[in-house]
Structure formats: C-alpha cells, structure tokens
Design an enzyme around this catalytic site. Sequence first.
Site, short mmCIF file in Angstrom:
data_model
loop_
_atom_site.label_atom_id
_atom_site.label_comp_id
_atom_site.label_asym_id
_atom_site.label_seq_id
_atom_site.Cartn_x
_atom_site.Cartn_y
_atom_site.Cartn_z
N ASN A 95 -8.77 -2.77 -29.01
CA ASN A 95 -7.77 -1.45 -28.87
C ASN A 95 -7.35 -1.10 -30.44
OD1 ASN A 95 -5.36 0.18 -28.90
ND2 ASN A 95 -5.97 0.07 -26.72
N SER A 119 -5.56 0.95 -16.98
CA SER A 119 -5.74 0.53 -18.14
C SER A 119 -4.58 -0.35 -18.96
CB SER A 119 -5.82 1.76 -19.14
OG SER A 119 -6.01 1.73 -20.35
N SER A 153 -9.64 2.31 -25.08
CA SER A 153 -8.60 3.16 -25.39
C SER A 153 -7.59 3.24 -23.97
CB SER A 153 -9.10 4.49 -25.56
OG SER A 153 -8.13 5.37 -26.18
N GLU A 154 -6.33 3.32 -24.52
CA GLU A 154 -5.29 3.42 -23.53
C GLU A 154 -5.28 4.45 -22.49
OE1 GLU A 154 -4.76 3.06 -26.87
OE2 GLU A 154 -2.54 3.46 -27.16
N ASN A 155 -5.94 5.48 -22.80
CA ASN A 155 -5.99 6.32 -21.54
C ASN A 155 -7.17 6.19 -20.71
OD1 ASN A 155 -7.44 6.91 -23.90
ND2 ASN A 155 -7.99 9.17 -23.48
#
Lengths: 230, 230, 214, 214
Positions: free
Chosen positions: D24, D89, D47-49
């Site tokens: 990340n 996530s 990606s944290e989304n």
Amino acid sequence: MINKIVRTMAEALDGIKDGSTVLIGGFGSVGQPDALIEALIETGVKDLTIALNNAGSGRVGVAKLMDNGCVRKIICSFPRSSDPVVFETLYREGKLELEITPQGTLAERIRAAAAGIPAFFTATGAGTLLARGKESRMIDGREYILETALKADVALVEAWQADRWGNLVYRGSGANFNPTMAAAATLTVAQVQHIVELGDLHPHMVGTPGVYVNRVIQVDRGPEWTKEEA
Amino acid sequence: MINKIVRTMAEALDGIKDGSTVLIGGFGSVGQPDALIEALIETGVKDLTIALNNAGSGRVGVAKLMDNGCVRKIICSFPRSSDPVVFETLYREGKLELEITPQGTLAERIRAAAAGIPAFFTATGAGTLLARGKESRMIDGREYILETALKADVALVEAWQADRWGNLVYRGSGANFNPTMAAAATLTVAQVQHIVELGDLHPHMVGTPGVYVNRVIQVDRGPEWTKEEA
Amino acid sequence: MTPFTRDQMAHRAADDIPEGWCVNLGIGIPTLVANHVPSTREVVFQSENGVIGMGPAPAKGTEDLWNINAGKQLITLVKGASFVGHADSFAMIRGGHIDLCVLGGFEVAENGDLANWATGENDTAPAVGGAMDLAAGAKRLWVIMDHTTKDGRPKLLEKCVYPLTGLKCVTRIYTNLATIDVVDGKGFVVRDMAPGLSFDELQAKTAAKLHQAH
Amino acid sequence: MTPFTRDQMAHRAADDIPEGWCVNLGIGIPTLVANHVPSTREVVFQSENGVIGMGPAPAKGTEDLWNINAGKQLITLVKGASFVGHADSFAMIRGGHIDLCVLGGFEVAENGDLANWATGENDTAPAVGGAMDLAAGAKRLWVIMDHTTKDGRPKLLEKCVYPLTGLKCVTRIYTNLATIDVVDGKGFVVRDMAPGLSFDELQAKTAAKLHQAH
C-alpha cells in the site's frame, strides 16, 4: 512471477505442525475441501485444534480425521450432524475437547481474526449457558458478551476457480465459511475445481483476493460436482 | 410485488427528519450519490450529523450541504480534501462540530452497526490523540482501544445497477463505503445509473442484497460516467 | 377436537407473513412454511449459509449440488437471489435485518424466553447451530412446535427449565392447538385455537396463564 | 554532496520490494514507488478504497472514471486485480495482510514512532485518513521523507514532538540523504548514504543517535 499453484498434496500441506489450529471451510459437503482433509489425515499430524461448523458425519472426511486421532479439540456450532458416530464416541470417551460456539459467533470470531479485531461484543448467547465465563456488559440497555478473535495457523478452503495469484471465485452457496477462514490463517491452502489464466476472473466476482491465499491445488471433485455454471 | 423503485426525489427522500444521522457513500466522486445530496439540500433539512470520508470540496455536493446550514456535525477521516473552503470556514467559525475517525475505524464502526456489534477493540489509534476518552485494554501484550458502532437513520448510496428488489451491483472502485453504509441505516436510498429486470443481476455480482435497501432511484450521471463495462 | 397438522401449523404461519419480508426458516416444520406462501406474494427467504432468495426444492434432474439451505437440503434460487459468505450472512442476522425467523422449540416462557438447543446442563455435546444468533438478531421470532411433549407435558411455561437459546425473543407461537402471541408485560395471549378446543382445555395443557385476545 | 531526488528516493524503496508482496502506497512520493518496480517483478499494489492490483495511470483516452486510488488519481488495473468495499479493504489492512505500507512523514522517532497527520494539538481540523490504520496494521512500514524540514530542523528524533500516527511502527526510512533502518532496542541504523555525505554530516542533521550497520 507470483505462482501459488502447487501440483502435489505434499506441497499443499507442507509445514503443518502437530498442535496447529486448523480452520476447515464448507457447510455440509458444499465448499468443503475434501481432498485436503484426506491428505491432512495422511500426513499423520496430531493434536490439532480444528474449527468448522460441523463435526463430520459417518467415517469419512473430518470424522475420519478425528477417528485417526489427529484432533485434540474441536470448535464448532453443530457437532450433531446427520451421522455423528465418530464425534459422539470420542466425546463420550473424553478423547475430544469440544467448544460450542453459535454459528454466527463462530463466523464473526474468524472474521475478527482476519480483520485485526481482537475482541467484540455481541448479544448472541448473552444470558445463556454459552455466556459462562465470558465478560458481559450492558450497552444502551441491552446485555452483550465479549467474544474473542479465533486466529489460526492453517485454513483449508474450497473454491470453484482460482488463478496463479490465488484469487478465488466461489460457486452457489459454496462460499459460506471459506472467504472468512481464508483471511484468518497464517497459511491458507485452497482446493479448487478449475484453474484459469490470470486476468480471466472478473474483478468483482473474486470472493477471496489472492493476498489471503498461499497455495492452490486443482482437484477434480468428480462428475457430480462438475456441472458448469449456466 | 416488491418494488423499491421510486420515480421522484421527493419519494426517495421522504421522511428524513431534522437531526438525523446520515451516512453518505463514495470516495471522492466515485460512488458518491450526487443527485441524492442535491435533493437533500433542497429539502431544507437541518441539524444533520453526516458521516462520510471527506468533508466535500469547492461549493458543490457535501460542501453545499454544509454551506446551506443543514449540517451540525460531521464524522469523517479526512476533512481536508482538495478544496475544503466551506468546511474550513464553518469549522473556524465554530459552526460545525468535527469528529475525526481513522478511515478504517470509520468503515469498521459502520460495519459494526450493520452487523449488530455495539463495540469492538482495535489497535488503530491506540496511544494517539484519537484515543483520548476511549477505553483501552492490553490484549496479548498489545494496546487496543474500544470503538463503538456508528448507526444511522439514513444512508445515501450510489451504485451502477439495481433491480426492483433493491439489489445493487457496484462498478470499479465504486463500492468503497457504499455496501457497508447501505447495511447500517434504518432508511437506505440508492441512486443508480441503471435499472435492470429482476433476475438480470448475477447472484455473485450483487454487492448489496436488496434486504438492505429501501428505495432506488435511477439517475443518469451524465456522459462522462456512462461508459459501459468492457 | 382436531389438532392442527404440521402442514396446517406451517400454513397458518405462512398466512401471517406479509409481502416483502425477509424470512429465515429453521430446520423441521419451519422449513415447510415456504411451501405455504403463495407465489403471488413475494417473500425473501434467507438461509444462514449465505443464500438470499431461496426457492422451492429443485425438480428431479435439475439439482445443483452447490445450492443448499441451512438444513443441507438442495434448493433452487428465485429471480433476485444473491449469495454472501457466512460472516456477512450472520451480520445480516445479528444486525437486525431479518424481519422474521421461524424456529422449532422445546420450551417457550411467558416472557418470551426460548429453549430449543439443549435438554439439560449435562447434555452430551449440545448442538446450537445458528439458533442463538437468530434469537438475538431477528426482528421477530415465531416458534412452531407441538403444544405439549409426546408424554403430555406443557411446553409453554412460566419459566423455561431447559437451557435458554435466547431471552425475551419469541413474539408468537404456532402450536398444534393454538396460535399464541407473547405480549411484553402480559404473557401468553391466545389468538385462535384448533376447532372444537375450549379455552379451559388449552389452559389445562399450558403451564402459564393464558390471556384471551380482545 | 548530492542529495537523492524524489524519484531516486522512490526508486531505492522500490528496489527493496521483493516479488509477491502486497503493498500500500501513501499519497505523495510513496505513490511514485510503483513507477520504479520493474514490470518483470510482480508486486500487488493495494489501495485502501478497495482496489487490489493497481496498475499505472491510464493512457489519455482510456480513462475509466470509476477506477481511482486513495489519492483519487485515475488508475488502471493489472491482470489478477479485484475489488472490495472499504470495510473489507481495511480488514485486510488492520488484519496484517499488507506486507508493506510506504508513507510520508513529519517525524520519526528512534523507537519507530511516526507522526505524519497533525502538526500540533491545536491543529485546525487535522486530517488522518487511513494513516493510523496502516500504521497499526501493515506488517512493515517504510517512510519516505526529506531528512530535515525546509528550514533545516531534523525529522529523525529521539521522540516525536507532533501528535503520533502510530507507535513503534516504522521499520525503515528513505530520506534524501540516507536509508535508515529502525531496529528494535537499538534505534536508527544507517544502511547507506547519499554520494559524498559523511556519517558525521548525517549525524549532524539527525536529532537522535545514528548507528553504523555492520
């Protein structure tokens, strides 16, 4: 190149030690990693703690695993399945430790382990025998009990398709405990019906991202399980 | 016949009261229910607590909602987005209450509300300013803080496709907060690009089962958003 | 007096389910309820193994072994069906998103307590399954069971003897003799009875006070 | 002495990422790291989304507005990519399934404490985003930042002054002057330095004791 596909059961189960905690996916025979369980029996591993929904039926699969003396403790919601002869015998003889957990709490404890949540409150079981010894707390006028994460050394799961990254696609009601268990273990091994090329799985159909999977082995479950998707 | 499809914004937002807590989906403009936000502004509702990731940018959408005096408090992880002029002005003037929550804790608090978990422990934020006033506990040698469920009266979400049962299919990275928020509110309203016949959504592609959705309204987001799936 | 049959009990419960509810059915008689909801009334049947939108059993030759219900019977899907995993399925249950759960029961107390998973503290290997989650999470819990045990002991009690599944969770009971609401602060309220059965006869088979509906 | 450029800092970090890691990348210089991993080495960028398997920015005319990263920039997907929602996530992040997170930093302490979200207790509207979750959850946390502030104050300290993002979480720091490991029980250990820089010069720009690697 990332390639999590292995060809032999020896590679698939390499490194599983006596005393390990093993999550076993499936609900009934759907989504149950039969071939991995058979292979686990053959390794002769001992003193396992296994966590799964049922305690096996007849003398095959999980029942055989227990019958062969591989299991010290079982964590499950419903040990009395259709033909629980092995479980009942071992349990009566005091050769098997049992931890009964409500089915949703079992799923959530495994999810908590996967998600880095060491403990959570739930109303399930509050005020019942299964709350004994557990911390309880009134929150907004209702009683909840504290349940803890169920982390494991190994998860054995089953899926319909996989690619070399270990992405898994489930079929029908075959997901059940599998995606949650796959995410909660140090070593996750998946038995799959089909291996496809990287890029052939739809990004929204992936039920378990490969990040969670260490090894994939292709096993044909036989003609009755091979019906293709409509 | 179950039919959650409504034709007007008045029907879509009927019953939203002053003082409500409203979850607003989306990450940046992706998955953000723009048309529902515009319509919410037009209702003239006051004293809302809104929970979402950012605090709006420029003078449109969520920023306009705040600018029009509809919002008393905002719960978010990142109020400083690209052009946070409205947020910063209101916050400086003491006209807006702010609760900063780490992004993952925000998602998990909403998920907890959806899942009947009133509180959970997390390591996120332990030992930091954001742990102030929160219960903390050492578990297996690590410090965790107790975070509580974030339940809401209303969730406004956006999806790519829906059917009359309210089943939602997301597109690309458009899921983000939407499926979790859809499940955590008493009233969930979805703005969607396409409405399809019941049975046309693949059972494994459904990101939000209709069980969680009360109303669906079709909104064409305009040519730049209409590109069909490859 | 003619007691209700299993199918009649299921049918009576089915009649009380309005269109649009999401319903979870327990193993046994509760499973029969689905057969008695007319196809013109859309009810969403959820199964705790992650099926939302179950249809009837498949016709011979069309079975898909991957699609089963919580009782591990083969099922079909209706249009609008979707799948989730166990964690998400029980999030749905625990989070209060199931409008109704119908379960079998050993005992129900007049405060709504349910006992349906173990027959004593020393029960060998009690099996709870998803009953406690459903009892704690469903918006409404209806119980379908015989009014008495096979040897005639009442199953509707002032207080449960067997270990509890959930506290104050049952809202209605369909027995082979009557339909009874569990009303907060009042107890058992009789909605209707089997043909030819008198209120006093029903009270005699019940170990808690029955109230007549107004 | 020639300090490393932003791209050189990113390149050095990229060189240290082995094949197969799930990584990340934070906003800013960390995002550049992906550009420096050769396409022959498979690294999974998360990606944290909810994107797992991000590729480079799209070519003009091929943009899909639905696919963005945590910095809200348009992205492409690689073969093998998948999507999840925010809750899943961050379950992946918090649960320790991210092999490496690379973030920017205001300050790093010799015990691995990181400050990168607020510049004081009275900060107007601090914005934390996903940094605390990543700091608490990633298996390894590398920081890329200049060695000193614009006005020359050290950013590597005995103890952070700014509010913390995470405690004892940073394992390595790539600055414009050096690459430094944070070793438990020891502190800052210098792996290498910018060409022409002496250890003493580096120590002079650092507000905690530096150790030489063996």
